[in-house]
Design a protein around this motif. Structure first.
Motif, PDB file in Angstrom:
ATOM      1  N   ASN A 187       0.828  -1.215   0.000  1.00 36.44           N
ATOM      2  CA  ASN A 187       0.000   0.000   0.000  1.00 36.44           C
ATOM      3  C   ASN A 187       0.860   1.262   0.000  1.00 36.44           C
ATOM      4  O   ASN A 187       0.548   2.243  -0.681  1.00 36.44           O
ATOM      5  N   LEU A 188       1.933   1.233   0.787  1.00 41.13           N
ATOM      6  CA  LEU A 188       2.839   2.396   0.826  1.00 41.13           C
ATOM      7  C   LEU A 188       3.413   2.665  -0.560  1.00 41.13           C
ATOM      8  O   LEU A 188       3.468   3.814  -1.013  1.00 41.13           O
ATOM      9  N   GLU A 189       3.828   1.601  -1.222  1.00 41.25           N
ATOM     10  CA  GLU A 189       4.405   1.754  -2.554  1.00 41.25           C
ATOM     11  C   GLU A 189       3.366   2.347  -3.510  1.00 41.25           C
ATOM     12  O   GLU A 189       3.666   3.233  -4.314  1.00 41.25           O
ATOM     13  N   HIS A 190       2.139   1.853  -3.390  1.00 46.77           N
ATOM     14  CA  HIS A 190       1.061   2.357  -4.241  1.00 46.77           C
ATOM     15  C   HIS A 190       0.826   3.858  -3.998  1.00 46.77           C
ATOM     16  O   HIS A 190       0.686   4.643  -4.946  1.00 46.77           O
ATOM     17  N   VAL A 191       0.790   4.258  -2.740  1.00 47.62           N
ATOM     18  CA  VAL A 191       0.553   5.679  -2.442  1.00 47.62           C
ATOM     19  C   VAL A 191       1.739   6.525  -2.911  1.00 47.62           C
ATOM     20  O   VAL A 191       1.563   7.618  -3.458  1.00 47.62           O
ATOM     21  N   ARG A 192       2.962   6.018  -2.727  1.00 48.50           N
ATOM     22  CA  ARG A 192       4.134   6.770  -3.219  1.00 48.50           C
ATOM     23  C   ARG A 192       4.037   6.977  -4.730  1.00 48.50           C
ATOM     24  O   ARG A 192       4.377   8.058  -5.239  1.00 48.50           O
ATOM     25  N   ASN A 193       3.550   5.968  -5.445  1.00 49.28           N
ATOM     26  CA  ASN A 193       3.385   6.114  -6.897  1.00 49.28           C
ATOM     27  C   ASN A 193       2.318   7.148  -7.233  1.00 49.28           C
ATOM     28  O   ASN A 193       2.482   7.928  -8.173  1.00 49.28           O
ATOM     29  N   ARG A 194       1.219   7.151  -6.462  1.00 57.05           N
ATOM     30  CA  ARG A 194       0.189   8.174  -6.690  1.00 57.05           C
ATOM     31  C   ARG A 194       0.780   9.575  -6.503  1.00 57.05           C
ATOM     32  O   ARG A 194       0.501  10.490  -7.283  1.00 57.05           O
ATOM     33  N   ILE A 195       1.592   9.730  -5.453  1.00 56.32           N
ATOM     34  CA  ILE A 195       2.193  11.042  -5.178  1.00 56.32           C
ATOM     35  C   ILE A 195       3.128  11.441  -6.324  1.00 56.32           C
ATOM     36  O   ILE A 195       3.079  12.577  -6.814  1.00 56.32           O
ATOM     37  N   ARG A 196       3.940  10.481  -6.778  1.00 59.89           N
ATOM     38  CA  ARG A 196       4.865  10.783  -7.881  1.00 59.89           C
ATOM     39  C   ARG A 196       4.104  11.212  -9.132  1.00 59.89           C
ATOM     40  O   ARG A 196       4.454  12.196  -9.788  1.00 59.89           O
ATOM     41  N   ARG A 197       3.042  10.455  -9.451  1.00 60.12           N
ATOM     42  CA  ARG A 197       2.267  10.803 -10.654  1.00 60.12           C
ATOM     43  C   ARG A 197       1.606  12.174 -10.510  1.00 60.12           C
ATOM     44  O   ARG A 197       1.556  12.953 -11.458  1.00 60.12           O
ATOM     45  N   ALA A 198       1.092  12.454  -9.324  1.00 59.28           N
ATOM     46  CA  ALA A 198       0.440  13.759  -9.102  1.00 59.28           C
ATOM     47  C   ALA A 198       1.451  14.891  -9.220  1.00 59.28           C
ATOM     48  O   ALA A 198       1.140  15.961  -9.742  1.00 59.28           O
ATOM     49  N   CYS A 199       2.672  14.658  -8.753  1.00 59.23           N
ATOM     50  CA  CYS A 199       3.725  15.688  -8.878  1.00 59.23           C
ATOM     51  C   CYS A 199       4.057  15.921 -10.344  1.00 59.23           C
ATOM     52  O   CYS A 199       4.180  17.075 -10.787  1.00 59.23           O
ATOM     53  N   VAL A 200       4.197  14.842 -11.099  1.00 58.96           N
ATOM     54  CA  VAL A 200       4.487  14.982 -12.535  1.00 58.96           C
ATOM     55  C   VAL A 200       3.364  15.765 -13.203  1.00 58.96           C
ATOM     56  O   VAL A 200       3.603  16.721 -13.952  1.00 58.96           O
ATOM     57  N   ALA A 201       2.119  15.397 -12.909  1.00 59.43           N
ATOM     58  CA  ALA A 201       0.972  16.066 -13.531  1.00 59.43           C
ATOM     59  C   ALA A 201       0.949  17.553 -13.199  1.00 59.43           C
ATOM     60  O   ALA A 201       0.490  18.373 -13.993  1.00 59.43           O
TER      61      ALA A 201
END
Ligand code: PLP
Length: 227
Positions: free
Chosen positions: A7-21
């Motif tokens: 779950n942590l990895e999944h949330v970190r990926n969401r954060i990374r994608r949101a930063c890129v966006a």
């Protein structure tokens, strides 16, 4: 517990994608794991998966877990409503407080912060959705409260925090918070932290400049009790 690392990895990926966006650097957003109602073993599992910052809402519950986790190098953030008879425990055991919403609480936290510890890092909580029942100062009160916090010797003003109402347009609420943040900066106060975004709305918060997201359910699962 294996689920927590995934779950942590999944949330970190969401954060990374949101930063890129949002065209923002990926390291510009810090994540708190909100561990209220979950026990020390869940916190240990998250820590083993690389998580260091934890958010707690209830002073007594947090102090009990902190005692069990005293061997771990964790950063503790208090994010819940604060009654004045709970300030001493918070001032002694936390690194950050995100939910300062009135002067009396700020003064008590400063008075009670032990001298051998670094200043308590403080965000002023603002009620950006205008509901009578929610905690947080009004947007009109925020600048004066920030100025008062900045002047207290054992506190360090870091920024603003908000929790939009569940039925509100989260993006619009986060935008109001960011505009308030910028207007307080324009008045000469140094703020570097926008504590905004939870499991369901962290993308909207990052799009509006959040620097700390506070994530519980998406890491630890549904809470059985309390909020
Ligand atoms: C519980 C809580 C969170 C985490 O909410 P989730 O929806 O579980 O991610 C974040 N911030 C505050 C202030 C909370 O009380």
């Amino acid at each position: 517990m294996a689920g927590i690392a995934a779950n942590l990895e999944h949330v970190r990926n969401r954060i990374r994608r949101a930063c890129v966006a949002a065209g923002r650097p990926a390291d510009g957003v810090r994540m708190l794991a909100v561990s209220k109602t979950f026990d020390a073993s869940a916190i240990r599992a998250a820590h083993a998966a690389g998580q260091r910052d934890f958010g707690e809402n209830y002073q007594q519950e947090a102090l009990a877990k902190q005692a069990q986790l005293a061997d771990a190098d964790l950063v503790w953030h208090f994010i819940g409503p604060i009654q004045s008879n709970k300030t001493r425990g918070i001032a002694q055991a936390f690194h950050w407080v995100h939910s300062v919403d009135r002067l009396k609480i700020a003064q008590r936290l400063s008075d009670q912060r032990p001298p051998q510890l670094a200043p308590l890092q403080v965000c002023v909580e603002v009620n950006v959705s205008g509901e009578a029942s929610k905690s947080g100062c009004t947007p009109d009160q925020a600048a004066a409260l920030c100025r008062a916090v900045a002047g207290l010797p054992r506190l360090r003003l870091r920024g603003l925090m908000a929790i939009p109402a569940p039925d509100a347009d989260a993006r619009a609420a986060f935008r109001r918070l960011r505009e308030l943040f910028e207007s307080i900066q324009d008045q000469g106060l140094t703020l570097d932290t926008l504590s905004a975004g939870m499991s369901d709305d962290l993308e909207a918060a990052i799009a509006e400049g959040s620097t700390i997201v506070r994530v519980g359910t998406a890491i630890f699962g549904r809470r059985e009790t309390r909020a």
